[in-house]
Design a protein around this motif. Structure first.
Motif, PDB file in Angstrom:
ATOM      1  N   GLY A 144       0.800  -1.216   0.000  1.00  0.00           N
ATOM      2  CA  GLY A 144       0.000   0.000   0.000  1.00  0.00           C
ATOM      3  C   GLY A 144       0.829   1.260   0.000  1.00  0.00           C
ATOM      4  N   MET A 145       2.114   1.142   0.313  1.00  0.00           N
ATOM      5  CA  MET A 145       3.012   2.306   0.313  1.00  0.00           C
ATOM      6  C   MET A 145       3.640   2.557  -1.045  1.00  0.00           C
ATOM      7  N   LEU A 146       3.407   1.662  -2.004  1.00  0.00           N
ATOM      8  CA  LEU A 146       3.981   1.829  -3.333  1.00  0.00           C
ATOM      9  C   LEU A 146       3.179   2.854  -4.134  1.00  0.00           C
ATOM     10  N   SER A 147       3.736   3.270  -5.256  1.00  0.00           N
ATOM     11  CA  SER A 147       3.057   4.229  -6.116  1.00  0.00           C
ATOM     12  C   SER A 147       2.054   3.507  -7.007  1.00  0.00           C
ATOM     13  N   THR A 148       1.378   4.288  -7.855  1.00  0.00           N
ATOM     14  CA  THR A 148       0.388   3.705  -8.761  1.00  0.00           C
ATOM     15  C   THR A 148       1.024   2.815  -9.827  1.00  0.00           C
ATOM     16  N   ASP A 149       2.361   2.821  -9.922  1.00  0.00           N
ATOM     17  CA  ASP A 149       3.014   1.884 -10.851  1.00  0.00           C
ATOM     18  C   ASP A 149       2.686   0.436 -10.504  1.00  0.00           C
ATOM     19  N   ALA A 150       2.411   0.176  -9.229  1.00  0.00           N
ATOM     20  CA  ALA A 150       2.125  -1.190  -8.786  1.00  0.00           C
ATOM     21  C   ALA A 150       0.662  -1.575  -8.959  1.00  0.00           C
ATOM     22  N   ALA A 151      -0.186  -0.632  -9.334  1.00  0.00           N
ATOM     23  CA  ALA A 151      -1.630  -0.891  -9.389  1.00  0.00           C
ATOM     24  C   ALA A 151      -2.007  -2.038 -10.325  1.00  0.00           C
ATOM     25  N   PRO A 152      -1.463  -2.123 -11.549  1.00  0.00           N
ATOM     26  CA  PRO A 152      -1.878  -3.234 -12.431  1.00  0.00           C
ATOM     27  C   PRO A 152      -1.607  -4.610 -11.826  1.00  0.00           C
ATOM     28  N   GLN A 153      -0.463  -4.793 -11.189  1.00  0.00           N
ATOM     29  CA  GLN A 153      -0.152  -6.078 -10.571  1.00  0.00           C
ATOM     30  C   GLN A 153      -1.098  -6.370  -9.407  1.00  0.00           C
ATOM     31  N   LEU A 154      -1.400  -5.351  -8.621  1.00  0.00           N
ATOM     32  CA  LEU A 154      -2.287  -5.554  -7.472  1.00  0.00           C
ATOM     33  C   LEU A 154      -3.721  -5.832  -7.906  1.00  0.00           C
ATOM     34  N   LEU A 155      -4.122  -5.217  -9.016  1.00  0.00           N
ATOM     35  CA  LEU A 155      -5.460  -5.502  -9.545  1.00  0.00           C
ATOM     36  C   LEU A 155      -5.573  -6.965  -9.975  1.00  0.00           C
TER      37      LEU A 155
END
Length: 501
Positions: A450-461
């Motif tokens: 949760g502390m990462l930037s939106t760059d990590a959003a696709p993987q988390l989705l």
């Protein structure tokens, strides 16, 4: 007084363009996080720069800056500016600010031949610091003088008024950053003063006095600095030039530049003693790397814990060895062929042992990540060790090939490595690695993700779609998407945030 000279009219336009550049800059960045605005800012600066340096009128020396190395720097400058549009990693957004500044200063200095030293020498970068941080402030009164020349009275007595206006404007400019610091400190120290400042915007309705004042200060500073910096590239102080190009006395080849050289025998003994210890250590590392060290551990010690420890210490030793290597290359007196062979062999063994240490540290860190998870710091340390390994390989070549320019290679590799690290998309890779670890072990630190930037959003989705039962994952994804939606100004458009939306 008659009409202004052609060169003076030209540089008056340069002042106006610099002012417009400052106003555009504050519009791009004040109150809006950096995004595509960085590309607009860089393009605007180069528009001002190329307008200013195209030929020198009024008897000035013509521009002689067609250096191929200067044009090549457009590649990393463009790629680093583009990262603000593509990615959202906080660390690299911070580092890239300084990297872009340094590369632009280096490029403009090379293209205008503002430095008398080659770009691969250390003294070149000392001159860059002077050109970027000190010299512009020596010309801080020039834009005001050019503008007041246009507005001044044509009578003889108009010079006094012009000087007063210039001094007043200069005082305001210098006091502005000091006022910002003082006001901030006072506001932090006194709540009543803070409340007064907070109430100021209400006196002007929707207009924010603080925001407007801040925009004026930022725009004026950027515009004035850009003008003075380019002016410093165009015009050189004769006294400064004389001091820079003054010849170095050659009375003593050993001490002409204050250089210290060690006796080859002393240095050879030192290197051999160091290498004996390193060779013994490397034997243990090979045992560790092939799993044979398990039988060498003290009773009660676990091999898994042993394997996960010590990577930080190994990296520190590697850095120390780099320092020893530099000393061995440059601070040992060259004498007989035998002494020179001993020096080269000793430095080669030193580099070989250091590379083994880096391989061991890399493996230990990988095991540590498997046990405790992947973080930005650990991933960057991986990249740094690879970078250090490349530098050591270059140094190995330099040991046996005296004419090889290690400085050129190091600078080129450093720029390439930094650009590659930007485009590695660190946060997305961290998320991917931690998801892979979750698939293998069932362990995952959702709080850190949760502390990462939106760059990590696709993987988390993707992870949420596959494992919706993971506690806290839904909230993390929603938080990243909310963060992406908060910045809806066009200046802040960013591919990473757009994908997160």
């Amino acid at each position: 007084m008659g009409d202004l000279a052609p060169w003076q009219k030209r540089y008056e336009k340069m002042v106006v363009l610099a002012l417009l550049f400052g106003l555009l800059s504050q519009y791009l960045f004040v109150g809006a996080p950096a995004g595509i605005s960085v590309m607009v800012f860089v393009a605007s600066f180069y528009g001002l720069f190329f307008y200013s340096v195209q030929g020198r009128l009024g008897g000035f020396e013509k521009w002689q800056g067609q250096a191929s190395s200067g044009w090549l720097l457009f590649i990393p400058i463009f790629l680093l500016a583009l990262t603000y549009t593509l990615y959202a990693n906080i660390l690299f957004r911070f580092l890239n600010f300084f990297a872009l500044f340094a590369l632009i200063v280096a490029q403009t200095a090379v293209m205008t031949s503002s430095s008398t030293k080659p770009w691969y020498r250390g003294v070149f970068y000392i001159e860059l610091l002077f050109l970027a941080l000190l010299k512009p402030f020596a010309f801080i009164g020039v834009p005001f003088t050019l503008l007041t020349d246009r507005l001044r009275n044509k009578e003889k007595g108009s010079g006094t008024g012009r000087g007063k206006v210039g001094k007043i404007l200069l005082g305001l400019l210098i006091s502005a950053p000091i006022l910002i610091v003082v006001v901030s400190l006072l506001a932090s120290a006194d709540e009543i003063f803070m409340s007064w400042l907070s109430g100021i915007p209400n006196l002007f309705g929707d207009f924010s006095f603080g925001n407007g004042f801040w925009r004026i200060v930022v725009g004026a500073f950027i515009g004035c600095y850009a003008f003075c910096y380019i002016w410093g590239l165009l015009f050189r102080n004769p006294k400064e030039q004389a001091s820079v190009s003054a010849p170095v006395p050659q009375a003593s080849a050993l001490y002409a530049r204050g250089r210290i050289e060690f006796d080859p025998l002393t240095a050879g003994t030192f290197l051999i003693a160091i290498n004996l210890v390193y060779v013994l250590f490397v034997v243990i590392q090979f045992s560790y790397l092939f799993g044979a060290a398990n039988g060498l551990l003290p009773e009660g010690a676990a091999y898994a814990e042993y394997a996960r420890r010590g990577f930080a210490e190994l990296v520190m030793v590697a850095l120390i060895n780099v320092g020893l290597l530099m000393c061995g290359l440059h601070l040992i007196r060259r004498t007989t062929a035998v002494a020179e062979l001993v020096r080269k062999l000793s430095l080669t063994v030193l580099i070989g042992c250091t590379i083994v240490m880096l391989v061991s540290a890399y493996s230990r860190l990988s095991l540590y990540e498997e046990a405790y998870g992947f973080t930005q710091t650990r991933l960057l340390v991986h990249g740094f060790m690879l970078y250090l390994g490349v530098l050591l390989a270059i140094a190995m070549l330099r040991i046996w090939k005296e004419r090889f320019s290690m400085g050129k290679a190091y600078i080129g590799v450093s720029v390439i490595a930094f650009v590659l690290m930007n485009y590695m998309n660190v946060d997305a890779r961290i998320a991917e690695k931690n998801i892979g670890r979750f698939e293998r072990t069932g362990n995952i630190d959702v709080g850190y993700l949760g502390m990462l930037s939106t760059d990590a959003a696709p993987q988390l989705l993707k992870l949420r779609e596959k494992h919706p039962e993971i506690k806290g994952l839904h909230e993390v994804v929603e938080l990243l998407q909310e963060h992406a939606r908060n910045h809806d100004k066009w200046q802040s458009w960013n591919l990473s945030k757009q994908r997160a939306k």
